[in-house]
Design an enzyme around this catalytic site. Sequence first.
Site, PDB file in Angstrom:
ATOM      1  N   PHE A  69       0.825  -1.222   0.000  1.00 24.80           N
ATOM      2  CA  PHE A  69       0.000   0.000   0.000  1.00 24.80           C
ATOM      3  C   PHE A  69       0.854   1.264   0.000  1.00 24.80           C
ATOM      4  CE2 PHE A  69      -2.348  -3.286   2.224  1.00 24.80           C
ATOM      5  CZ  PHE A  69      -3.591  -3.209   1.634  1.00 24.80           C
ATOM      6  N   TYR A 137      -0.107   9.717 -11.745  1.00 23.36           N
ATOM      7  CA  TYR A 137      -0.467   8.737 -10.708  1.00 23.36           C
ATOM      8  C   TYR A 137      -0.968   7.439 -11.355  1.00 23.36           C
ATOM      9  CZ  TYR A 137      -3.288   6.437  -7.160  1.00 23.36           C
ATOM     10  OH  TYR A 137      -3.841   5.497  -6.330  1.00 23.36           O
ATOM     11  N   HIS A 185      -8.650  14.689  -0.259  1.00 28.52           N
ATOM     12  CA  HIS A 185      -9.781  13.866  -0.684  1.00 28.52           C
ATOM     13  C   HIS A 185     -11.116  14.475  -0.260  1.00 28.52           C
ATOM     14  CE1 HIS A 185      -6.726  10.434  -0.906  1.00 28.52           C
ATOM     15  NE2 HIS A 185      -7.097  10.734  -2.139  1.00 28.52           N
TER      16      HIS A 185
END
Length: 326
Positions: A69, A137, A185
């Site tokens: 991750f 990304y 976010h």
Amino acid sequence: MVAGGAGYIGSHCLRHLREHGIDAFAYDNLSEGHAAAVLDAPLVEGELDDRARLVAVMKERNVRAVFHFAASCYVGVSVKDPEAYYRNNVATTLELLSAMREAGVNTFIFSSTCATYGNPVQEFMDETHPQQPINPYGWTKFMVEKMLADFAHAYGLKWVALRYFNAAGAHPDGRIGEDHDPETHLIPIVLQVAQGTRDGLMVYGDDYATPDGTCIRDYIHILDLAEAHRLAMDYLDRGGASTAFNLGNGAGYSVLEVIKAAEAVTGCKIPFKIGPRREGDPARLVGQCRRAQDVLGWKQKFGDLKTILETAWNWHRAHPKGYGDS
Ligand code: UDP
């Protein structure tokens, strides 16, 4: 080994694995993660490009599988600073894979993204959708997927790439949740505005070709994501072929719909302004996730937006300053 196990998605996955009897630990440099997020799991502090240390840790701890991750994850920042993204997401993953080879670890669960698809060419995107990223990304994650296929072919690596749509929400007990610095976010920003720890919200564009003009995303609960990782490891253990799976809700919500739903959950007015589009944002990203259900036996338990927002709100109220270490 959960690389990036102190981060938002990694910490929820780490906890889920341990709650299912798997002796998982976090490997994290704490550059963006939080020591408190691993709870009672072992935390090994280290860099992903420190190959010798990685090999030693994997051997010492008898690592059988790696969940990865540890990556930079902001679309907008990746457009402005691609070098950091190629370094953090591609170069370090190569080191990790190389260390795994040396340590004899052969199972890899990769945190990939729907950003590898780019602009949708069909309404619901399944795993066969063309992969044509539109931001650095997305390219970094796409490149790693290609590396995995080549490592599988040449060295027999067993891998699953999980292409997330928008991870959101928090563990329902409110002990772990989302804490990025800076936060970019949508859902945490909306909730910080509701909470009064942030003044206002900018909606990035209302001139997209969507019903209300704002971008549509597919928000998936973090615990549903975590479960899919465990199921992916079980699938490889059963001899399943290396492959990619979408992980999303299958439902799309616009930025304005998220704001309205958050007002209902929090009971607070959430003021916002309409700003320009953010570079690198596709208008609509909604996943078709039947394959993970059929092949992995994955079933969403926290599917609806209200539950996602309630669990995130629970975390934000209990931790107005996040983990407090940023
Ligand atoms: N967004 C927004 N204002 C914000 C943050 C995000 O309008 O302050 C929009 C963003 O443009 C995108 C959606 O919300 O359309 C979700 O963005 P987020 O950064 O949460 O996730 P991403 O889709 O980039 O992975």
